[in-house]
Write an enzyme that holds these catalytic residues in place. Structure first.
Site, PDB file in Angstrom:
ATOM      1  N   ASP A 317       0.848  -1.190   0.000  1.00  0.00           N
ATOM      2  CA  ASP A 317       0.000   0.000   0.000  1.00  0.00           C
ATOM      3  C   ASP A 317       0.886   1.244   0.000  1.00  0.00           C
ATOM      4  OD1 ASP A 317      -2.237   1.642   0.137  1.00  0.00           O
ATOM      5  OD2 ASP A 317      -3.158   0.538   1.781  1.00  0.00           O
ATOM      6  N   GLU A 513      -9.774   7.201   4.938  1.00  0.00           N
ATOM      7  CA  GLU A 513      -8.725   6.593   5.759  1.00  0.00           C
ATOM      8  C   GLU A 513      -8.767   7.116   7.191  1.00  0.00           C
ATOM      9  OE1 GLU A 513      -5.050   6.778   3.560  1.00  0.00           O
ATOM     10  OE2 GLU A 513      -5.839   5.510   1.978  1.00  0.00           O
TER      11      GLU A 513
END
Length: 612
Positions: A317, A513
């Site tokens: 990621d 997020e």
């Protein structure tokens, strides 16, 4: 007399010097031999094609394939071919100057053409977070976020959405989707709950597999969009307050290292998508116990690749490998040896190439590990038909935001709505209702309907994105010509105003997020006030909740005669009007528990009271 070294020592010194310069100046190390292009022969088996290509690649070309670079970090377009970069991505702000479908197509075409200037002309993967449609592109169809799709429990619908998203992506030259999410959230304080289908492993496995199947259906000859199930492994069960990011509370935090929970809950969805042909999987930014997932040889190699038999490649990621250690070189060595095949840098590819080359020369990374990583990447590229892709015959841009896809999204919105309360059967409403008062922050705000990962990373707040229908638009289109519909976001209608029905659409501001981590996810004071005012001015009160997660209800919200959880429905607000007015029935069910109080958080998987 001055000492002069023997000639052979001088030559050796020069060779050593040239070798060192090679690490830092990166001159071409292409072999001066004819290229065997038979790897393009589609009559050969997949593994034969990989072998033919891999055996011709230099170390530097192999390392280039392992780099995933954010497109704004490409210093020169020629670098794509010169470094043989394996993949680019559009991250936050990674859009073309002309931010239209045409602009996207032009931008990606330039990058794809640059990749074809490399010696072996290995095609480029171009990735984006198309979590709920090709949502980076204005004009694309925006479907409900995963949490809404989880409420539908409809694998066939999710498969269609994956396919539609793939069509729109290919039309703009994007061939890699960083979706679906297979996370299992059990703490609604987490800012990424809406990216998950729910907390039931079986349901997540079924819907995740359906999305992969849809995305990887061959809608353009032999070409498909590569899906990327994420985030391997244990994401959703992090401990509150354990985040390694100083700005977050739970995102990127620590998942307890419970082997039984890992195998009972988190592993089954990934096992299913591997069996359904997933060719790339993203490692999470969380830690499992004391070890970052990107550094875990046990999880990435022993469990995913060996136990599950995953033949594709593992991608890290955003900046994930470099979070393993403050020493970037050591972090790279650890991550690649653990099983990361492609590194989302996402910035400095020049240093990455030098560091990995150095690690191979010193033996810190075995060249066999590099070969394994590149073989996996090439397997995905060959399987996705990228070597046969012809930009001239890509899908027409007319498919982006097509009427067919909008209709599919509207259907998904209706199926995702969950009727939490319906006192006295007040829903569905009738189209000839005499008067309706509409209020709330989400009633006429397409940005809040769509949530984050829409054009901008953190989403948009407002109606400046064209081609969307708000809930208010849908209500107005659902009533007959004699119905009076009044709208005020705060509910401050005139003195003496009274209506038969009040509809208050409450909402969360978009967040992505860890920026959405919240110790008390609940309703805004403004929306609570609007509910209070509208309830006093109407006979029947309907509360519609636009949110990325369950929110703690208070007395005002609970006072609604009907309460609807609409999640983050996307661009088709009319789909909510369809169920409010009975054009379609309510069929959605909760994809995860809805806590009554904050003291019940975190809820354990599938509502269980303890991990087993």
């Amino acid at each position: 007399m001055q000492y002069r070294p023997p000639f052979f020592l001088s030559v050796g010194a020069v060779l050593v010097l040239l070798s060192l310069l090679g690490w830092f100046m990166l001159p071409s190390d292409e072999p001066m031999v004819p290229i065997d292009t038979s790897y393009r022969d589609t009559t050969k088996s997949l593994e034969e094609r990989i072998d033919i290509l891999l055996t011709q690649m230099t170390l530097r070309e192999k390392i280039g394939q392992m780099a995933l670079v954010e497109k704004n970090s490409v210093r020169d377009l020629d670098d794509v071919g010169e470094y043989g970069l394996g993949a680019l991505l559009s991250g936050s702000g990674g859009k073309p100057e002309n931010n239209t479908p045409e602009g996207w197509r032009s931008m990606t075409d330039a990058f794809h053409q640059a990749a074809r200037t490399s010696r072996l002309q290995i095609p480029l993967l171009y990735g984006a977070d198309a979590n709920h449609g090709h949502s980076n592109v204005p004009g694309a169809t925006i479907f409900p976020h995963h949490i809404g799709l989880g409420a539908t429990h409809d694998s066939a619908l999710v498969r269609q959405i994956g396919q539609a998203t793939g069509r729109e992506m290919l039309a703009t030259g994007v061939n890699w989707n960083f979706a679906p999410s297979l996370d299992l959230p059990k703490d609604m304080r987490w800012g990424r709950v809406y990216e998950a289908f729910g907390d039931d492993p079986a349901a997540v496995a079924a819907l995740g597999a359906a999305f992969v199947q849809g995305s990887q259906s061959r809608v353009l000859g032999d070409v498909f969009v590569l899906a990327t199930p994420k985030h391997f492994l244990g994401a959703g069960s992090m401990v509150w307050g354990s985040s390694t990011n100083e700005h977050f509370s739970i995102d990127q935090g620590m998942t307890p290292p419970l082997e039984t929970a890992l195998r009972r809950a988190y592993l089954p969805p990934f096992r299913e998508v591997v069996e359904q042909g997933a060719l790339s999987i993203m490692a999470g930014l969380n830690a499992w116990g004391d070890t970052k997932v990107s550094a875990s040889h046990y999880l990435l190699t022993e469990v995913l690749k060996e136990e599950l038999g995953f033949q594709g490649f593992v991608v890290s990621d955003w900046y994930g490998v470099y979070e393993i250690s403050e020493n970037k070189y050591e972090a790279l060595v650890t991550g690649i040896n653990a099983g990361i095949d492609m590194v989302m840098l996402p910035f400095d590819y020049q240093s990455f190439v030098k560091d990995v080359e150095r690690a191979v020369h010193t033996g810190a990374i075995a060249e066999a590990r590099i070969d394994d990583a590149v073989r996996r990447i090439l397997r995905a590229k060959f399987s996705a038909g990228l070597f046969e892709y012809d930009a001239e015959v890509a899908p027409s841009l007319e498919v982006v935001g097509s009427a067919e896809h909008h209709a599919l999204a509207r259907t998904a919105v209706a199926q995702s709505a969950v009727l939490l309360k319906n006192k006295g059967g007040v829903l569905p409403l009738t189209s000839n209702t005499r008067s309706i008062l509409v209020a709330g922050s989400g009633a006429d705000n397409a940005g809040r309907q769509m949530g984050a990962w829409t054009v901008e990373w953190q989403g948009i707040d407002g109606n400046w994105l064209s081609g969307t229908a708000t809930v208010l638009d849908g209500i107005k289109a659902s009533v007959d010509e004699h119905t009076i519909v009044e709208y005020d976001p705060q509910g401050t209608f005139g003195v003496g105003t009274h209506a038969e029905v009040g509809i208050v659409v409450v909402s969360e501001k978009p967040y992505a997020e860890g920026w959405g981590d919240s110790a008390l996810p609940t309703f805004s004071p403004e929306d609570v006030a609007a509910i209070r005012v509208v309830k006093a001015k109407t006979d029947t009160l309907v509360v519609v909740i636009l949110s990325g997660r369950p929110l703690i209800m208070n007395a005002e919200v609970a006072s609604g005669d009907a309460i609807v959880a609409a999640w983050l429905p996307g661009s088709e607000g009319a789909g909510l009007a369809d169920v409010l007015f009975g054009t379609k029935p309510f069929s959605g069910t909760l994809p995860l528990p809805w806590p009554a109080t904050i003291e019940q958080v975190p809820l354990l998987l599938s509502g269980k009271t303890q991990d087993s």
